[in-house]
Scaffold this active site. Structure first.
Site, PDB file in Angstrom:
ATOM      1  N   GLU A 217       0.728  -1.346   0.107  1.00  0.00           N
ATOM      2  CA  GLU A 217      -0.145   0.003   0.059  1.00  0.00           C
ATOM      3  C   GLU A 217       0.829   1.354  -0.036  1.00  0.00           C
ATOM      4  O   GLU A 217       0.516   2.215   0.571  1.00  0.00           O
ATOM      5  CB  GLU A 217      -1.019   0.044   1.136  1.00  0.00           C
ATOM      6  CG  GLU A 217      -2.086  -1.112   0.986  1.00  0.00           C
ATOM      7  CD  GLU A 217      -2.820  -1.152   2.091  1.00  0.00           C
ATOM      8  OE1 GLU A 217      -3.022  -0.343   3.072  1.00  0.00           O
ATOM      9  OE2 GLU A 217      -3.823  -2.185   2.051  1.00  0.00           O
TER      10      GLU A 217
ATOM     11  N   GLU B   1      -5.403  -8.302  -0.906  1.00  0.00           N
ATOM     12  CA  GLU B   1      -6.003  -8.213   0.532  1.00  0.00           C
ATOM     13  C   GLU B   1      -7.470  -7.487   0.438  1.00  0.00           C
ATOM     14  O   GLU B   1      -7.970  -6.630  -0.380  1.00  0.00           O
ATOM     15  CB  GLU B   1      -4.901  -7.004   1.192  1.00  0.00           C
ATOM     16  CG  GLU B   1      -5.012  -7.082   2.666  1.00  0.00           C
ATOM     17  CD  GLU B   1      -4.336  -6.037   3.655  1.00  0.00           C
ATOM     18  OE1 GLU B   1      -3.032  -6.101   3.304  1.00  0.00           O
ATOM     19  OE2 GLU B   1      -4.958  -5.263   4.204  1.00  0.00           O
TER      20      GLU B   1
END
Ligand SMILES: *[C@@H]1O[C@H](CO)[C@@H](O)[C@H](O)[C@H]1NC(C)=O
Ligand SMILES: *[C@@H]1O[C@H](CO)[C@@H](O)[C@H](O)[C@H]1NC(C)=O
Ligand SMILES: *[C@@H]1O[C@H](CO)[C@@H](O)[C@H](O)[C@H]1NC(C)=O
Length: 499
Positions: A198, A274
């Site tokens: 991320e 995810e």
């Protein structure tokens, strides 16, 4: 006339089902029937026009960060039982994929995981618990897919800055060393390696990483990027043929079952690398059931990975109990096999990576969805979900409103599936305890007299798996010890076991 037949058939079926339901049999079990003349909508499952995308599996993340920390300290036999519920084939969640954090000495949500290189020239492949966890997973399922991803990097790589792209060769060396160490010290083959969780990616770094993997003889290790949004990685790949070549899978986080045009244009595999991250109550289970089907139907995603594997961190920390099950009391041995474990089982126990989705997948007329997968050898697994809006909201993103209501859905098997004589049936209904079933096997369906079709009566918040595979099972152990508060006296020398 048809209505009358249906009623008669219904009473017979319900009687049979209730008898089979045993001790949990006070609740009404669903209506299943084989019929050519059935009310409701019809859905054809057919492979005559070829198949859809290859399925890559269902998995979960350990780490990101420190989410499995308390599991390590569980006493036996409870620790092994928990691992069985997660990884053992045909037992519980029976996961296909385990993704772990490559510890980077940084706090990464619920704690910190240690790096294999605290400073330049330091190397140690025995720190932390992810090595141990990967070996335990592999012991139970030798075919499990292993993935590694850095969440943080030790400061020396960024020369004092939180930035891994100061020296691309050095960072690639650091990551490739982790993969080489996994093999050398633990005999673990890492299948996929990521970039930076991320955070920013660097196009040149991804190319350097590929070159260094190849140089080390690790051609089989695939690169997944960029564990963030679909864009900008997809657009960058379309503009750069070398980047397009070196990335094997585009992984996006919390995609809300959707992808974007650029990602599809790359013609790469698309994964929800995810997802979930929701309290493991029945609403979390509803979220998981809905996205496992709809990530493929709406977004062509062929793998979905839950954050996190097991809630083994103190509940007061961020995202308490956002794991597929809960094991947060090593001092008592208490753990809870939560509903998301059984939702996983509906897909994982009846498919394998390397199976293919049928092209005939989609939404049901009155809400919910169905997918079907095949091994190409005649086996068929159909998964039908009717998760309601209210009971399937994930923590993110916002879920646009939809309506699910009672319906009859008729499935018609065609192509290689038209002669299937029998389907095993597994059933879940979430919600009120008096009506709740988790991964319960119902009587199998005989299709010979119905020309390969059958009808399901569907209510809200249900999950059905109908499959030719007979090896599924609902694993169980005696109830674990009762929950206890943290003991007044607790001893630990911090030197025992995999820490
Ligand atoms: C592993 O995969 C092979 C080949 O697909 C299969 O034959 C075998 O049964 C699998 N083993 C387990 C434990 O799932
Ligand atoms: C289905 O899978 C089983 C178990 O993997 C296998 O033995 C069988 O050949 C497959 N095909 C059919 C048509 O059942
Ligand atoms: C949902 O659908 C049912 C049946 O079609 C209908 O009766 C109900 O009013 C709908 N609810 C909403 C909020 O649209």
């Amino acid at each position: 006339m048809a209505e009358h037949l249906l009623q008669a058939s219904r009473q017979r079926q319900v009687k049979a089902m209730t008898a089979a339901a045993g001790s949990a049999g006070q609740a009404a079990v669903p209506l299943l029937l084989c019929a050519l003349l059935a009310p409701g909508s019809a859905y054809v499952l057919d492979d005559s026009d070829g198949l859809g995308r290859e399925f890559d599996g269902i998995g979960a993340v350990s780490g990101g960060g420190a989410t499995s920390r308390l599991l390590v300290n569980y006493p036996e036999p409870y620790r092994s039982q928990i691992l069985d519920y997660l990884f053992k084939p045909n037992f519980g969640a029976s996961l296909h994929i385990l993704k772990v954090e490559i510890g980077g000495d940084g706090q990464t949500t619920d704690g910190t995981e240690p790096s294999h290189m605290h400073y330049a020239l330091d190397e140690n492949y025995f720190r932390g618990y992810e090595w141990w966890l990967m070996k335990e997973a592999k012991k139970r399922n030798p075919n499990i897919t292993l993935m590694g991803l850095p969440w943080s990097f030790p400061g020396w790589l960024g020369k004092g800055f939180n930035w891994p792209y100061v020296n691309l060769q050095l960072t690639a060396y650091y990551v490739v060393s982790w993969i080489v160490g996994a093999k050398h010290y633990h005999d673990l083959d890492i299948d996929y390696i990521g970039i930076w969780n991320e955070r920013a990616f660097d196009i040149n770094y991804i190319k350097v990483l590929r070159r260094m993997l190849n140089y080390q003889g690790l051609q089989q290790v695939k690169i997944i990027a960029s564990d963030n949004l679909w864009e900008p990685i997809s657009a960058s790949m379309l503009l750069d043929s070398e980047l397009l070549r070196v990335i094997d899978v585009i992984g996006a986080h919390y995609p809300g079952t959707r992808t974007v045009k650029d990602a599809r244009l790359t013609e790469k595999k698309l994964w929800s690398s995810e997802d979930f991250s929701t309290l493991n109550s029945d609403v979390g289970a509803g979220c998981w059931g809905r996205i496992l089907n709809q990530n493929y139907i709406n977004g062509y995603m062929t793998a979905t990975i839950a954050w996190n594997l097991v809630a083994s961190y103190y509940e007061q920390l961020p995202y308490g109990r956002c794991g597929l099950m809960t094991a947060q009391e090593p001092w008592s041995g208490h753990y809870v096999v939560e509903a998301p474990i059984w939702i996983s089982a509906h897909t994982t126990q009846f498919t394998q990576p390397g199976w293919y989705y049928l092209k005939t997948v989609g939404h049901l007329e009155k809400g919910g969805s169905y997918v079907a997968l095949t091994d190409g050898l005649g086996n068929l697994t159909i998964i039908v979900e009717t998760m309601s809006h209210k009971h399937s909201m994930c923590i993110r993103p916002l879920l646009p409103y939809f309506n699910v209501s009672r319906q009859f859905a008729t499935f018609i098997l065609k192509g290689s599936f038209s002669e299937i004589p029998e389907l095993q049936v597994w059933y879940t209904k979430l919600g009120k305890p008096s009506e709740r079933f988790l991964f319960k096997q119902l009587d199998s369906l005989w299709l010979l007299d119905s020309g390969g079709s059958f009808t399901l009566e569907l209510q809200e918040d249900e999950l059905f798996t109908l499959t030719t595979l007979t090896a599924g099972s609902k694993g169980s152990y005696l109830l674990p010890p009762k929950s206890q508060p943290f003991p007044c006296v607790y001893k630990d020398d911090f030197n025992v076991g995999p820490i």
